[in-house]
Design a protein around this motif. Structure first.
Motif, PDB file in Angstrom:
ATOM      1  N   MET A 135     -35.077  -4.671  -7.573  1.00 42.98           N
ATOM      2  CA  MET A 135     -35.118  -4.726  -9.026  1.00 42.98           C
ATOM      3  C   MET A 135     -35.031  -6.183  -9.468  1.00 42.98           C
ATOM      4  O   MET A 135     -34.163  -6.913  -9.031  1.00 42.98           O
ATOM      5  CB  MET A 135     -33.931  -3.929  -9.601  1.00 42.98           C
ATOM      6  N   SER A 136     -35.948  -6.568 -10.317  1.00 46.50           N
ATOM      7  CA  SER A 136     -35.920  -7.915 -10.871  1.00 46.50           C
ATOM      8  C   SER A 136     -34.784  -8.016 -11.882  1.00 46.50           C
ATOM      9  O   SER A 136     -34.429  -7.036 -12.522  1.00 46.50           O
ATOM     10  CB  SER A 136     -37.236  -8.229 -11.566  1.00 46.50           C
ATOM     11  N   SER A 137     -34.247  -9.219 -12.006  1.00 44.57           N
ATOM     12  CA  SER A 137     -33.104  -9.373 -12.896  1.00 44.57           C
ATOM     13  C   SER A 137     -33.228 -10.598 -13.782  1.00 44.57           C
ATOM     14  O   SER A 137     -34.019 -11.490 -13.534  1.00 44.57           O
ATOM     15  CB  SER A 137     -31.814  -9.431 -12.074  1.00 44.57           C
ATOM     16  N   ILE A 138     -32.401 -10.570 -14.820  1.00 41.78           N
ATOM     17  CA  ILE A 138     -32.310 -11.663 -15.790  1.00 41.78           C
ATOM     18  C   ILE A 138     -30.852 -12.114 -15.812  1.00 41.78           C
ATOM     19  O   ILE A 138     -29.943 -11.285 -15.824  1.00 41.78           O
ATOM     20  CB  ILE A 138     -32.703 -11.195 -17.204  1.00 41.78           C
ATOM     21  N   LYS A 145     -25.960 -11.939  -2.604  1.00 44.02           N
ATOM     22  CA  LYS A 145     -25.877 -10.557  -2.112  1.00 44.02           C
ATOM     23  C   LYS A 145     -27.100  -9.743  -2.485  1.00 44.02           C
ATOM     24  O   LYS A 145     -27.507  -8.835  -1.757  1.00 44.02           O
ATOM     25  CB  LYS A 145     -24.610  -9.894  -2.605  1.00 44.02           C
ATOM     26  N   LEU A 146     -27.688 -10.035  -3.644  1.00 47.06           N
ATOM     27  CA  LEU A 146     -28.886  -9.320  -4.083  1.00 47.06           C
ATOM     28  C   LEU A 146     -30.145  -9.835  -3.388  1.00 47.06           C
ATOM     29  O   LEU A 146     -31.217  -9.264  -3.524  1.00 47.06           O
ATOM     30  CB  LEU A 146     -29.051  -9.427  -5.596  1.00 47.06           C
ATOM     31  N   ILE A 156     -21.469 -16.005  -9.981  1.00 44.87           N
ATOM     32  CA  ILE A 156     -22.838 -15.483 -10.057  1.00 44.87           C
ATOM     33  C   ILE A 156     -23.635 -15.867  -8.820  1.00 44.87           C
ATOM     34  O   ILE A 156     -24.514 -15.112  -8.382  1.00 44.87           O
ATOM     35  CB  ILE A 156     -23.543 -15.906 -11.382  1.00 44.87           C
ATOM     36  N   GLU A 157     -23.346 -17.007  -8.209  1.00 45.07           N
ATOM     37  CA  GLU A 157     -24.015 -17.386  -6.958  1.00 45.07           C
ATOM     38  C   GLU A 157     -23.778 -16.324  -5.887  1.00 45.07           C
ATOM     39  O   GLU A 157     -24.707 -15.950  -5.156  1.00 45.07           O
ATOM     40  CB  GLU A 157     -23.494 -18.733  -6.439  1.00 45.07           C
ATOM     41  N   GLN A 200     -30.725  -2.655 -17.882  1.00 44.35           N
ATOM     42  CA  GLN A 200     -29.609  -2.071 -17.154  1.00 44.35           C
ATOM     43  C   GLN A 200     -28.588  -3.172 -16.838  1.00 44.35           C
ATOM     44  O   GLN A 200     -28.971  -4.289 -16.480  1.00 44.35           O
ATOM     45  CB  GLN A 200     -30.097  -1.441 -15.834  1.00 44.35           C
ATOM     46  N   LEU A 201     -27.323  -2.836 -16.943  1.00 48.50           N
ATOM     47  CA  LEU A 201     -26.253  -3.772 -16.597  1.00 48.50           C
ATOM     48  C   LEU A 201     -26.157  -3.856 -15.080  1.00 48.50           C
ATOM     49  O   LEU A 201     -26.028  -2.832 -14.403  1.00 48.50           O
ATOM     50  CB  LEU A 201     -24.926  -3.280 -17.187  1.00 48.50           C
ATOM     51  N   LEU A 202     -26.234  -5.062 -14.514  1.00 49.90           N
ATOM     52  CA  LEU A 202     -26.183  -5.230 -13.065  1.00 49.90           C
ATOM     53  C   LEU A 202     -24.874  -5.833 -12.566  1.00 49.90           C
ATOM     54  O   LEU A 202     -24.534  -5.662 -11.402  1.00 49.90           O
ATOM     55  CB  LEU A 202     -27.361  -6.099 -12.589  1.00 49.90           C
ATOM     56  N   THR A 203     -24.172  -6.568 -13.413  1.00 52.11           N
ATOM     57  CA  THR A 203     -22.878  -7.129 -13.012  1.00 52.11           C
ATOM     58  C   THR A 203     -21.850  -6.795 -14.085  1.00 52.11           C
ATOM     59  O   THR A 203     -22.182  -6.690 -15.265  1.00 52.11           O
ATOM     60  CB  THR A 203     -22.942  -8.665 -12.821  1.00 52.11           C
ATOM     61  N   HIS A 204     -20.619  -6.645 -13.666  1.00 55.96           N
ATOM     62  CA  HIS A 204     -19.562  -6.274 -14.606  1.00 55.96           C
ATOM     63  C   HIS A 204     -19.205  -7.470 -15.484  1.00 55.96           C
ATOM     64  O   HIS A 204     -19.020  -8.583 -14.988  1.00 55.96           O
ATOM     65  CB  HIS A 204     -18.322  -5.784 -13.858  1.00 55.96           C
ATOM     66  N   PRO A 205     -19.087  -7.251 -16.793  1.00 56.80           N
ATOM     67  CA  PRO A 205     -18.791  -8.358 -17.715  1.00 56.80           C
ATOM     68  C   PRO A 205     -17.415  -8.997 -17.525  1.00 56.80           C
ATOM     69  O   PRO A 205     -17.214 -10.126 -17.968  1.00 56.80           O
ATOM     70  CB  PRO A 205     -18.878  -7.706 -19.099  1.00 56.80           C
ATOM     71  N   LEU A 206     -16.494  -8.314 -16.886  1.00 54.45           N
ATOM     72  CA  LEU A 206     -15.160  -8.893 -16.684  1.00 54.45           C
ATOM     73  C   LEU A 206     -14.909  -9.212 -15.217  1.00 54.45           C
ATOM     74  O   LEU A 206     -13.765  -9.212 -14.766  1.00 54.45           O
ATOM     75  CB  LEU A 206     -14.077  -7.950 -17.230  1.00 54.45           C
TER      76      LEU A 206
END
Length: 128
Positions: free
Chosen positions: A1-4, A124-125, A118-119, A46-52
Motif C-alpha cells: 500500500m502506498s502511503s503519505i 518496517k514498511l 517515523i524512520e 486509511q490511518l497507517l500509524t497511531h497518532p500517539l
C-alpha cells in the motif's frame, strides 16, 4: 500500500520530500495536525500509524508525524475513532499543562525524536 506522510516536522519533510509523498504543514501545532489528519481520513484515507505513538506526551512536543494511505477507500471507522480519541487526549494534556516555550536546542531534540519514530515505521514498511 502506498502511503503519505503528514507532518509539521521540517526534518521529516527534508528527509522524505524527494522519496515519498509528504504533506508538510509547518504552520500547524500538534492538535491541528491531528485535526488535519482526521479530515484526511474522512476523505477516505486509511490511518497507517497511531497518532500517539512514542513516549513523548502530546503536551511536551510540538511535532507530530503520521502516515496515511495514498489510496482512498471506504471510511476508516477505526482510524476515525483512534484520531478522535487522540485529539481528546492531546487537548486534555494541553489543558493540564500547555507545551512550554522550548529553547531551539530542545525543539531540535523533539524534531530528531519524531523523525526517528517515523524512520523506524518506514523501514518496517519497506519504503526507502
Amino acid at each position: 500500500m502506498s502511503s503519505i506522510i503528514v507532518t509539521n516536522n521540517p526534518y521529516v519533510y527534508e528527509k522524505y520530500k524527494d522519496k515519498m509523498e509528504v504533506i508538510y504543514k509547518d504552520n500547524l501545532n500538534y492538535i491541528q495536525i491531528l485535526e488535519f489528519l482526521r479530515d484526511k481520513i474522512h476523505e477516505g484515507h486509511q490511518l497507517l500509524t497511531h497518532p500517539l505513538s512514542g513516549s513523548v506526551k502530546p503536551n511536551e512536543t510540538p511535532y507530530k508525524t503520521i502516515m496515511i494511505s495514498k489510496e482512498k477507500g471506504n471510511l476508516d471507522q477505526q482510524g476515525i475513532l483512534i484520531v478522535e480519541e487522540s485529539i481528546a487526549t492531546a487537548k486534555k494534556f494541553q489543558s493540564n499543562k500547555p507545551t512550554p516555550d522550548w529553547t531551539e536546542r530542545v525543539l531540535d531534540d523533539f524534531r530528531v525524536i519524531d523523525l526517528s519514530l517515523i524512520e523506524n515505521v518506514i523501514d518496517k514498511l519497506g519504503h526507502k
